[in-house]
Design a protein around this motif. Structure first.
Motif, mmCIF file in Angstrom:
data_model
loop_
_atom_site.group_PDB
_atom_site.id
_atom_site.type_symbol
_atom_site.label_atom_id
_atom_site.label_comp_id
_atom_site.label_asym_id
_atom_site.label_seq_id
_atom_site.Cartn_x
_atom_site.Cartn_y
_atom_site.Cartn_z
ATOM 1 N N THR A 167 29.897 59.852 30.085
ATOM 2 C CA THR A 167 29.075 59.290 28.998
ATOM 3 C C THR A 167 29.178 60.098 27.706
ATOM 4 N N CYS A 168 30.202 60.964 27.614
ATOM 5 C CA CYS A 168 30.307 61.812 26.409
ATOM 6 C C CYS A 168 30.742 61.005 25.190
ATOM 7 N N GLY A 169 31.328 59.829 25.402
ATOM 8 C CA GLY A 169 31.682 58.947 24.292
ATOM 9 C C GLY A 169 30.668 57.820 24.181
ATOM 10 N N PRO A 170 31.067 56.664 23.637
ATOM 11 C CA PRO A 170 30.168 55.508 23.588
ATOM 12 C C PRO A 170 29.698 55.128 24.999
ATOM 13 N N VAL A 171 28.414 54.924 25.162
ATOM 14 C CA VAL A 171 27.845 54.639 26.489
ATOM 15 C C VAL A 171 27.878 53.138 26.747
ATOM 16 N N LEU A 201 19.871 49.114 22.259
ATOM 17 C CA LEU A 201 19.692 47.789 22.888
ATOM 18 C C LEU A 201 18.360 47.152 22.503
ATOM 19 N N ARG A 202 17.550 47.864 21.729
ATOM 20 C CA ARG A 202 16.225 47.413 21.300
ATOM 21 C C ARG A 202 15.340 47.075 22.504
ATOM 22 N N LYS A 259 18.241 57.598 26.131
ATOM 23 C CA LYS A 259 17.213 57.134 25.180
ATOM 24 C C LYS A 259 17.857 56.438 23.983
ATOM 25 N N ASP A 260 18.905 57.045 23.423
ATOM 26 C CA ASP A 260 19.590 56.447 22.273
ATOM 27 C C ASP A 260 20.145 55.071 22.615
ATOM 28 N N LYS A 261 20.637 54.919 23.852
ATOM 29 C CA LYS A 261 21.226 53.642 24.258
ATOM 30 C C LYS A 261 20.164 52.551 24.391
ATOM 31 N N VAL A 262 19.018 52.864 24.990
ATOM 32 C CA VAL A 262 17.983 51.827 25.131
ATOM 33 C C VAL A 262 17.411 51.454 23.755
ATOM 34 N N VAL A 289 23.546 52.258 31.668
ATOM 35 C CA VAL A 289 22.117 52.476 31.470
ATOM 36 C C VAL A 289 21.383 52.452 32.805
ATOM 37 N N LEU A 290 21.659 51.449 33.619
ATOM 38 C CA LEU A 290 21.006 51.340 34.926
ATOM 39 C C LEU A 290 21.431 52.488 35.835
ATOM 40 N N LEU A 291 22.707 52.884 35.747
ATOM 41 C CA LEU A 291 23.222 53.983 36.568
ATOM 42 C C LEU A 291 22.491 55.296 36.243
#
Length: 421
Positions: A66-70, A111-112, A105-108, A75-77
């Motif tokens: 996950t060091c690049g774009p997630v 995803l709003r 956190k940044d990813k959720v 997210v579920l993993l």
């Protein structure tokens, strides 16, 4: 055997005991860079590991993946890993765990869908936290998600511990700021005031944006909770705060000064004149609550002068539009326990009563006992910290150097002749 296969075998074979985990950690640190460049490492590789038994190794591999774009599916993993992982193992690489959780956190947020991250981050805080007294780097992120998802009660549960140990000042600022906003959402204004006060009075050489926003809310919450504003900051506030807050928070200070005068019309005029500033700061709702609280303060003052009043008289005295508005305010104040009164619907008269609370019910005793126990715990914690400092060689060495620097001998308290009055 590829490097990924070798790492997987090491993880599977060295995750049973603390000695093995220490050896595994050394292996993972050495292999970390090569794993980043290894195309054999895929998400499917993680299927060979149990996140609860192989938490340290799983964390290292997930960190690399996950060091690049997630990707969305990760997210579920990550959420499942946070829930299942062993706290003892992930604390061996707590910085990586914190970094992974922040990416989550940044990813959720991207995803709003902040609600999706609330439960995992709550779990992550408890797993990475060695002591309930210690603030972690995940506390602010957890509170931010709770705030954005409007899960105020979940956020409030994080605020129940008394934090005494802080690593990064910024984490503390954000913890208190987001925590204060959560308490505002729950109308727990006393707790909100306590948290915002911590930011406003924190040591700072220059005023930061977090402290500035905290001070704006601090003024409004002070009005709502205490009904009185002082333009002078507490003595413990930094000189930077005392110098710059007044300059950059003028509309809020104007609100506070008008509130002190108790004149609704003047207060509302100030609010209208500065509404664009309040809206830009996303504080307009809180400003309106402050205005509403002045009506209630003025009604409260009437209870100290009169035994009975008509609803129309109350409306006239506190500058409400009509008797119906006065009735709504009085009913809300009765419901909130701010006043004790009876309304006669037939003739529109209000009879003000004495406080019936005798402070001897089991519920009140529990509240008082809880407050006393908290004070006892805080006192014990402070004594422990004082004892720990008194035995700390680094602290004692620094104190010794300072004493030598400022040691003026036995005549230190004697006033030199040129300064004598």
């Amino acid at each position: 055997m590829s490097s990924v296969e070798a790492v997987i075998k090491s993880i599977q074979g060295l995750s049973a005991s603390s000695r093995d985990l220490s050896a595994l950690h050394d292996v993972l640190k050495v292999a970390n860079e090569s794993l980043r460049a290894d195309s054999d490492l895929q998400l499917s590789t993680l299927d060979q590991l149990d996140p609860s038994k192989h938490s340290l190794g799983y964390l290292y591999l997930l960190d690399v993946l996950t060091c690049g774009p997630v990707p969305n599916e990760v997210v579920l993993l990550i959420a499942r890993f946070i829930n299942a992982c062993d706290a003892v193992q992930i604390r061996l690489a707590s910085e990586k765990f914190v970094s992974l959780c922040k990416r989550f956190k940044d990813k959720v947020l991207e995803l709003r869908d902040p609600l999706r991250g609330v439960a995992p981050l709550l779990k992550a805080v408890h797993k990475v936290q060695v002591s309930t007294k210690r603030l972690t780097a995940l506390h602010p992120d957890c509170l931010q998600l709770c705030l954005l998802a409007k899960c105020y009660k979940a956020g409030f549960s994080v605020l129940s511990d008394d934090i005494l140990e802080v690593d990064q000042p910024r984490d503390f600022y954000l913890y208190c700021y987001y925590g204060g906003m959560i308490c505002i959402g729950l109308k727990r204004f006393q707790k909100a005031l306590e948290l915002l006060y911590n930011v406003v009075t924190a040591p700072m050489h220059i005023v930061n944006a977090i402290a500035l926003e905290a001070y704006k809310k601090y003024i409004l919450v002070t009005l709502i909770h205490s009904g009185q504003f002082s333009v002078n900051l507490p003595k413990c506030a930094s000189s930077a705060a005392k110098t710059h807050f007044k300059t950059w928070c003028t509309p809020y200070i104007d609100v506070g000064m008008c509130y002190n005068d108790g004149k609704i019309s003047e207060l509302e005029a100030v609010v209208v004149a500065n509404s664009s500033d309040f809206e830009k700061d996303k504080n307009l709702g809180l400003v309106k609550q402050a205005v509403s609280s002045l009506y209630k303060r003025n009604i409260l003052r009437l209870t100290q002068k009169y035994l009975t009043l008509s609803l129309q008289d109350i409306a006239n005295m506190v500058q409400l539009p009509n008797a119906k508005e006065a009735e709504m305010h009085v009913l809300q104040m009765i419901q909130d326990g701010q006043i004790h009164a009876l309304i006669n619907q037939k003739d529109g008269m209000v009879r003000f009563l004495e406080d019936p609370e005798q402070y001897k019910t089991s519920e009140m005793i529990e509240i008082m006992d809880s407050a006393i126990q908290r004070k006892i715990r805080l006192s014990k914690n402070l004594l422990d910290m004082d004892e720990s400092l008194s035995c700390d060689p680094l602290y004692l060495g620094k104190v010794g150097r300072e004493r030598q620097r400022y040691d003026f001998g036995d005549d230190f308290d004697t006033v030199p002749q040129k300064f004598a009055m």
